[in-house]
Design an enzyme around this catalytic site. Sequence first.
Site, PDB file in Angstrom:
ATOM      1  N   LYS A  96       0.983  -1.255  -0.014  1.00 31.74           N
ATOM      2  CA  LYS A  96      -0.070   0.001   0.001  1.00 31.74           C
ATOM      3  C   LYS A  96       1.052   1.223  -0.041  1.00 31.74           C
ATOM      4  CE  LYS A  96      -2.476  -1.506   3.509  1.00 31.74           C
ATOM      5  NZ  LYS A  96      -3.654  -1.485   4.541  1.00 31.74           N
ATOM      6  N   GLU A 150       1.765  10.187   1.852  1.00 32.46           N
ATOM      7  CA  GLU A 150       1.015  11.044   2.535  1.00 32.46           C
ATOM      8  C   GLU A 150       0.265  10.414   3.861  1.00 32.46           C
ATOM      9  OE1 GLU A 150      -2.435  14.444   1.797  1.00 32.46           O
ATOM     10  OE2 GLU A 150      -1.780  13.084   0.095  1.00 32.46           O
TER      11      GLU A 150
END
Length: 281
Positions: free
Chosen positions: A135, A139
């Site tokens: 994943k 951010e």
Amino acid sequence: QEDRGALVSSGSYRTPPMGRAHKGAAAGLAPAYSFSAYVAEVDVDIETGQTKVERVWAAHDCGKALNPLAVEGQIIGSCHMGMGQVLSEEMKYGRTGHLINPDLLDYKIPTVHEMPLVTPIIVESNDPEGPFGAKEAGEGPLLPILPAVVNAVYDAIGVRVDELPITPDRLYKEIEKKCRKEGIDDPLDLSPPTLDYSPLQDVLEERANLHSERDIERRYDNDPPPYHNGALFGLDPEVPGDEQDSRWAAVVIPPEGYLDNPGLAGSAWKHVERRHREGQK
């Protein structure tokens, strides 16, 4: 390898086209959600409002960590960036709209002296829709440091701040406000903080467990059903898309009428779909 050069490889990955034909939809929605949990240790001078972050423990679920060293670097760098947001960085404008802190002397970016000791913790999982189970670690690690510091300040002095950055003058005003509210003169006599339990926590834990169980089932299913990235937040993957709540309905193909005059977003969507189909030939 000195005489042969570095061993390199390249690859590509395309997210499932789950978005509508809106701006940014051509890139596809995020196929997976990452999760983070941060704990911050702060030192607050209640007589001046000065806050210093001493240590941070930062845990981030990035799926499969393809490059653990890079993930740790992302976590530490995100903490530095978030530290500026939560403690010092603020663009200030005068009455005429001009920026009054246009240089790095007045726009306070944390230096090495303000950086706390950050302990990055990689929490690995295997996301069924990510490349090699991975994943993001970009951010996501930035966001938790802000509430972690704000909550640590509240835990230290019992003053809740709802405006960032927590500059000394801003925090001291909140301390004075609480002193007036409690009718005391010395801020050292302020009442200790209290923690209110939210029933929403039980709901989120239940949905997170359900989300994890479905991911495990998909991992071992040779013919998995279509993946919905909103399952954690209320979307039921077992219900057909056209029967879902409109807030969670995922429409992959835009209406024909829209594609006749698609605009920038629709044109980008058509371009990406064409490239994807050509790549499958």
